[in-house]
Design an enzyme around this catalytic site. Structure first.
Site, PDB file in Angstrom:
ATOM      1  N   LYS A   1       3.063  11.394  -3.728  1.00 43.38           N
ATOM      2  CA  LYS A   1       2.103  10.682  -4.251  1.00 43.38           C
ATOM      3  C   LYS A   1       1.230  11.703  -4.947  1.00 43.38           C
ATOM      4  O   LYS A   1       0.829  11.022  -6.235  1.00 43.38           O
ATOM      5  CB  LYS A   1       1.387   9.761  -3.358  1.00 43.38           C
ATOM      6  CG  LYS A   1       0.347   8.992  -4.237  1.00 43.38           C
ATOM      7  CD  LYS A   1      -0.354   8.050  -3.225  1.00 43.38           C
ATOM      8  CE  LYS A   1      -1.362   7.029  -3.730  1.00 43.38           C
ATOM      9  NZ  LYS A   1      -1.884   6.100  -2.911  1.00 43.38           N
TER      10      LYS A   1
ATOM     11  N   ASP B   1       0.884  -1.010  -0.048  1.00 45.09           N
ATOM     12  CA  ASP B   1      -0.028  -0.078   0.081  1.00 45.09           C
ATOM     13  C   ASP B   1       0.796   1.140  -0.122  1.00 45.09           C
ATOM     14  O   ASP B   1       1.497   1.564   1.102  1.00 45.09           O
ATOM     15  CB  ASP B   1      -0.749  -0.112   1.292  1.00 45.09           C
ATOM     16  CG  ASP B   1      -1.759   1.243   1.463  1.00 45.09           C
ATOM     17  OD1 ASP B   1      -1.601   2.117   0.392  1.00 45.09           O
ATOM     18  OD2 ASP B   1      -2.328   1.333   2.685  1.00 45.09           O
TER      19      ASP B   1
HETATM   20 MG    MG Z   1      -4.487   5.080   1.899  1.00 46.05          MG
END
Ligand code: MG
Ligand code: ADP
Length: 566
Positions: A69, A7
């Site tokens: 990100k 993740d």
């Molecule tokens: Mg997350």
């Protein structure tokens, strides 16, 4: 060969693998399951990832970076010291660190991973994520969307019955809403919506503003230490609301102690504007999925910020049902990615689930429309594949010539939601010849095909002649050329990772450096001495003494942090 699940979060990243006990999270070198997605370079150019880098965000901001990100799939250059990095290179450093943690924990070298990505990620963003994994030395054949991974971790894929559910994912700085439907073993994403600038940090900011207002302070007038202390107290207070209805923030400033008591009611009132903003993507996702709140069978909470009771009660009130929360919300995505990794590895114990995805943006072309006055006006957007259509998908639309003796039809390929073509993103174009005939008698079929990997193919066929042209859209604004990839691999390979067995020591020093900067006077002096003696001890390399001294200093640092520097 073990495949790991990753993740890769905006705020925190996690790594998992499939064991006989199911999908399991792997601790990092500091024994923690969450690794902050922060990268820093130290004085000798070694890379630091995670908590140490997070400490250095305060002491060495020009050598440290976070929230990259957000820029995945763009060519944004992020400066660390003298060098710049692409978002996927920084992500590669985070992945490399997770990979090493997993290799150490599992005692084997690893070569493949499944990485989760937000459901709304465009083709360019997905490719950049894949590249980040590859730059870290992992084969990435499969990406999984975060809400799907979360649903799997909640075991929803095992449901026999048909089920529609909403995933409410509130991370540090992003809010993602996804509506999924499970039917006959197929999990389909029906709609996605979100806000890229809304998250748990806004709940911290609210407490900071309340504190400043209460003490008639202006953030810009405060020194860095005081600002950092207020932020830390606000983060602690926010988390304390998980247990109590009244919390206190206390910050020392100029020999005085500034305190502030806040009740849950006051906090709720102050955060009203955030809750208003949270409703917007929820309504849009429901609208796109053509569903009403009452049609939803379940609500899943994902993201660290959903631990806040205020958010839980907001969700239950809004949806008229209690949300699923039996999996820790900040771990759910990584656990699901671990299951997907096992599926990818064809693990026999698991029942196969088929996952589908949606295209996050509308794809279409530009057309001329006939105005009432009789003339044509060009530049109007014609949607062909609507946003939130399940992929793979293939859609066709027929267009006619608009002028007598028209010889060519020009087909633009556009992405976006705007009415006018110019306001959408141009992806490519195709020009095709048609026999010159009276207006409206020649026609072409435009077919858009969007495959499971988000690759778009446009095809135009002239009906009368059968002439065909196709274009595969690979225009990817953030794409790296093969030379750039080779350069990047060479560059990253040069960067040495800080040795993992030294991470506890390195964290202690990074933390000490932050405390040194944040404090003054005798306490600062004492912190300086502790750091010096600890560094001397490290030079002597007495493992036992180092551990004992580290624990002692850590306890002192904990108490300094807890007392807000007093
Ligand atoms: Mg997350
Ligand atoms: P991301 O998906 O962005 O990587 P996470 O799911 O890890 O992020 O969520 C991070 C956010 O969760 C941060 O804003 C953090 O303050 C918040 N958070 C974590 N634990 C708690 C808690 N116990 N109470 C309130 N907020 C929390």
């Amino acid at each position: 060969m073990t495949i790991i699940g990753i993740d890769l979060g905006t705020t925190n990243s996690l790594v998992s693998y499939w064991s006989e006990n199911g999908s399991q999270l792997i601790p990092n070198a500091l024994g923690k399951l969450l690794t902050p997605s922060v990268v820093s370079l130290d004085e000798d150019g070694k890379v630091l990832v995670g908590e140490i880098a997070k400490e250095r965000m305060i002491t060495h901001p020009e050598f440290s970076t976070s929230v990259f990100k957000r820029y995945m799939g763009t060519k944004k250059k992020i400066q660390l010291g003298a060098t710049t990095y692409l978002p996927e290179e920084l992500s590669a450093l985070v992945i490399r660190s997770l990979k090493e943690d997993a290799e150490h924990y599992l005692g084997q070298s690893l070569h493949e991973a499944v990485i989760s990505v937000p459901a709304y990620f465009s083709d360019a963003q997905k490719k950049a994520t894949k590249r980040a994994g590859e730059l870290a030395g992992l084969k990435i054949e499969r990406l999984i969307s975060e809400p799907t991974a979360a649903a799997i971790s909640y075991g929803l894929h095992l449901n026999e019955a048909e089920c529609k559910f909403l995933v409410f994912d509130l991370g540090g700085g992003t809010f993602d809403v996804s509506i999924l439907e499970l039917f006959d073993n197929v999990m389909e994403v029906r709609a996605v919506a979100g806000d890229n600038y809304l998250g748990g940090e806004d709940f911290t900011e609210t407490l900071i503003s309340m504190f400043l207002k209460h003490h008639s302070l202006i953030a810009a007038d405060l020194d860095r230490k005081t600002q950092a202390l207020i932020r830390k107290q606000a983060e602690q207070a926010k988390q304390a609301f998980c247990e109590s209805k009244k919390v206190t923030m206390s910050v020392s400033k100029d020999d005085a102690s500034l305190t502030f008591d806040i009740s849950l009611d006051e906090y709720e009132t102050a955060t009203k504007p955030i809750f208003q903003k949270l409703k917007v993507p929820i309504e849009r996702a429901l609208h796109d999925a053509k569903l009403k709140i009452k049609d939803l069978d379940a609500i899943l909470l994902v993201g660290g910020a959903t631990k806040l009771p205020l958010i839980r009660s907001f969700v239950s009130r809004l949806f008229g049902q209690l949300a699923y929360a039996h999996v820790s919300p900040d771990e759910a995505v990584a656990i699901g990615a671990g299951v997907q990794a096992a599926l990818k590895g064809k693990h026999a114990m698991l029942k196969e689930v088929f996952l589908t995805d949606v295209c996050p943006y509308t794809l279409g072309t530009s057309i001329s429309i006939r105005k009432a006055q009789g003339f044509h006006e060009s530049g109007h957007f014609l949607p062909i594949i609507e946003r939130n259509t399940t992929i793979p998908v293939s859609k066709v639309d027929r267009l006619y010539t608009i002028y007598d003796n028209q010889k060519v039809i020009n087909v633009d390929i556009l992405q976006g939601e705007a009415r006018l073509a110019k306001d959408n993103i141009f992806l490519g174009e195709l020009n095709i010849s048609v026999p010159p005939k009276p207006a409206g008698t020649e026609a072409i079929d435009i077919r858009f095909t969007y495959d499971i990997n988000g690759l778009l193919e446009a095809e135009v066929i002239v009906i009368s002649t059968g002439l065909k042209k196709t274009l595969v859209i690979e225009k990817d604004p953030g794409a790296m050329t093969p030379e750039e990839i080779a350069q990047s691999i060479a560059h990253l390979a040069q960067l040495k990772i800080h040795p993992r067995d030294q991470q506890e020591n390195r964290l202690l020093i990074a933390r000490g450096e932050r405390l040194f900067e944040e404090n003054i006077g005798s306490l600062r002096h004492e912190i300086g001495q502790l750091l010096r003696s600890f560094e001397d001890l490290l030079d002597q390399q007495h493992a036992e003494q180092i551990t004992a001294e580290r624990d002692r200093i850590k306890a002192i640092f904990n108490s300094i942090d807890a007392q807000g520097g007093l």
